[in-house]
Structures are given as structure tokens and as C-alpha cells.
Design an enzyme around this catalytic site. Structure first.
Site, PDB file in Angstrom:
ATOM      1  N   ARG A  96      -0.354   2.544 -11.705  1.00 57.59           N
ATOM      2  CA  ARG A  96       0.573   1.840 -10.831  1.00 57.59           C
ATOM      3  C   ARG A  96       1.962   2.466 -10.966  1.00 57.59           C
ATOM      4  O   ARG A  96       2.410   2.773 -12.078  1.00 57.59           O
ATOM      5  CB  ARG A  96       0.660   0.347 -11.194  1.00 57.59           C
ATOM      6  CG  ARG A  96      -0.640  -0.401 -11.033  1.00 57.59           C
ATOM      7  CD  ARG A  96      -1.053  -0.564  -9.576  1.00 57.59           C
ATOM      8  NE  ARG A  96      -2.267  -1.351  -9.456  1.00 57.59           N
ATOM      9  CZ  ARG A  96      -3.486  -0.841  -9.393  1.00 57.59           C
ATOM     10  NH1 ARG A  96      -3.644   0.478  -9.487  1.00 57.59           N
ATOM     11  NH2 ARG A  96      -4.535  -1.615  -9.263  1.00 57.59           N
ATOM     12  N   CYS A 136      -0.023   1.659  -5.891  1.00 58.46           N
ATOM     13  CA  CYS A 136      -0.986   2.516  -6.582  1.00 58.46           C
ATOM     14  C   CYS A 136      -0.413   3.903  -6.840  1.00 58.46           C
ATOM     15  O   CYS A 136       0.432   4.401  -6.092  1.00 58.46           O
ATOM     16  CB  CYS A 136      -2.278   2.622  -5.774  1.00 58.46           C
ATOM     17  SG  CYS A 136      -3.202   1.078  -5.682  1.00 58.46           S
ATOM     18  N   HIS A 146       0.833  -1.201   0.000  1.00 61.88           N
ATOM     19  CA  HIS A 146       0.000   0.000   0.000  1.00 61.88           C
ATOM     20  C   HIS A 146       0.872   1.257   0.000  1.00 61.88           C
ATOM     21  O   HIS A 146       1.919   1.310   0.643  1.00 61.88           O
ATOM     22  CB  HIS A 146      -0.895   0.030   1.238  1.00 61.88           C
ATOM     23  CG  HIS A 146      -2.053  -0.920   1.168  1.00 61.88           C
ATOM     24  ND1 HIS A 146      -2.993  -0.881   0.167  1.00 61.88           N
ATOM     25  CD2 HIS A 146      -2.434  -1.925   2.009  1.00 61.88           C
ATOM     26  CE1 HIS A 146      -3.907  -1.814   0.380  1.00 61.88           C
ATOM     27  NE2 HIS A 146      -3.583  -2.476   1.480  1.00 61.88           N
TER      28      HIS A 146
END
Length: 246
Positions: free
Chosen positions: A220, A211, A142
Site C-alpha cells: 500500500r 495499492c 484505486h
């Protein structure tokens, strides 16, 4: 007329209270999503790292400088490569000197959110190379929320070290070679030879994915690297992890 006006004012008041309540709930959700998940995630990941079965690093001999850690000698031959573990098994850690102040992050098998990325930290893509293996050791994390292990990924520069330590007590020191921004459908970035599906790999590579842009999953952000050297943890600590190392 007054009754109609009172009814209108009453309706407006109810709507206003509902909107305020929704605003409070939305704010609470944002606090939970953007702050509290980081607090909980950092605690959980630190505990995971602390419980890994690492052998203690060697200490200097009495004849040496007792205040200096033992520096591992780089090895450039074929490294040992562990077998891919079962899903959600934590098998390694990652440290990035460029991200000074960031904690050691655990790496676990799999990349689904529910059982790996949201609860364990960095995830290893199924079927990609393991640390030190020929091919592409591809991992995801993340960029925001849930301890955001890849929050500072855009700071990485060509030549920066990425240090992986496995539970079979081997250091793998990779060096960043390139970065790129791609669409979520561009899965070739984690191919054995990134960007060349079907090609036979000859190098030992690493790829980080997350991300992009911040707070969005529209694209990405990708970082590629190659293995620089490896060393058993019994030999000492990579110089890249020592204070003052670049």
C-alpha cells in the site's frame, strides 16, 4: 499413417483455434479492465460531482476586478465537522493541484469495492475522522482502473495541498507531511494517530491509501497530511485551486 498424421494436425489446429480465442478474450478483458472502466468511471464521477448540493461560489463585486475570482481567507480556529453519513453517501470532493488536469473526485462513505470504490470513486474509511475533525480523515482510491482517482499519488510531495470540499459548504486545505509504503496488514496507518494505535489525537490529519506498486495489491502507498486551514465556500475559493497557484 496419413490418417494418424491428419488426426494430429487436426488436434493441433483445434488447440490453436482455442488458444487464439482465449487470447482474444483475454485482450478484450484487459481493454475493458484498463481502459473502459476508466471511461465509464470518469463519466459517472463527473455526474456525481455535478449533482452535489453545493452553494455557488461568490462572484466579485462590481467595484472589484470582475475577471478575478474571490479568494477565501484562511481560518485557523476550530472548524465545523459534519457527522459521518450513511454508507455510500457522497459527502465531499477532493482536488489536488499537483495533479494538474485531473478531474474533481467525489468522496463517499465506505471503502468496499462493489458499492463505493468501483462505482463512486474515493471512499472514506468507516469510523475515521470526518473532514476537519481531530484525528485521521482516512480515504482510499484505486490507482488503476475504475477512473483511477489515486493514479498519480506518488507525485505528491511534502507541503503539497489537498483540498476537500464538503456538502455542508466548507473548504478544508490539508498539506502533505509524509509518504510511506507498507504491507496491506499495516492498518495502523489509518489510526487516529497514524502508526500509534491507541494514542489520543491532537491534530486534524488526512491519510490517502492505495495499492502499490502499479497493477499490484502487494503493498500500500500511503500519504499523510495535516490540516492547514479551512474556510466557508461563501468566502470564496482557496488560493491553491486558482490558476498559477503552487
Amino acid at each position: 499413417m496419413s490418417r494418424t498424421r491428419d488426426a494430429v494436425y487436426g488436434t493441433i489446429g483445434v488447440i490453436g483455434e482455442v488458444l487464439i480465442t482465449l487470447g482474444v478474450l483475454l485482450f478484450a478483458f484487459l481493454v475493458w479492465q484498463l481502459w473502459w472502466t476508466d471511461v465509464v468511471g470518469n463519466r459517472a464521477q463527473a455526474q456525481i460531482v455535478a449533482e452535489l448540493p453545493f452553494q455557488p461560489l461568490p462572484t466579485p463585486t462590481p467595484s472589484g476586478n470582475s475577471s478575478a475570482p474571490v479568494v477565501a481567507t484562511p481560518r485557523h480556529g476550530d472548524p465545523p465537522v459534519m457527522v459521518q453519513p450513511p454508507h455510500a453517501t457522497t459527502f465531499a470532493t477532493m482536488q489536488v493541484p499537483r495533479w494538474n488536469g485531473e478531474p474533481v473526485r467525489p468522496i463517499s462513505q465506505g471503502t468496499d469495492r462493489a458499492t463505493v470504490l468501483d462505482v463512486l470513486g474515493v471512499g472514506h474509511y468507516d469510523g475515521t475522522a470526518m473532514p476537519g475533525g481531530v484525528g485521521n480523515f482516512a480515504i482510499a482510491g484505486h490507482r488503476t482502473t475504475f477512473a483511477k482517482p489515486f493514479n498519480r499519488i506518488t507525485e505528491l510531495q511534502v507541503g503539497d495541498p489537498i483540498v476537500v470540499r464538503t456538502t455542508d459548504n466548507i473548504w478544508y486545505v490539508y498539506r502533505v507531511t509524509s509518504t510511506e509504503i507498507v504491507a496491506p496488514t499495516d492498518v495502523d496507518v489509518i489510526a487516529p494517530v497514524p502508526g500509534q494505535p491507541g494514542a489520543t489525537p491532537t491534530e486534524r490529519m488526512i491519510t490517502l491509501t492505495t495499492c502499490h506498486p502499479m497493477f499490484s495489491a502487494r503493498q500500500r502507498y500511503i500519504v499523510h497530511g495535516v490540516l492547514d486551514y479551512w474556510a466557508p465556500t461563501s468566502d470564496g475559493t482557496p488560493v491553491e485551486l486558482l490558476d498559477g497557484a503552487s
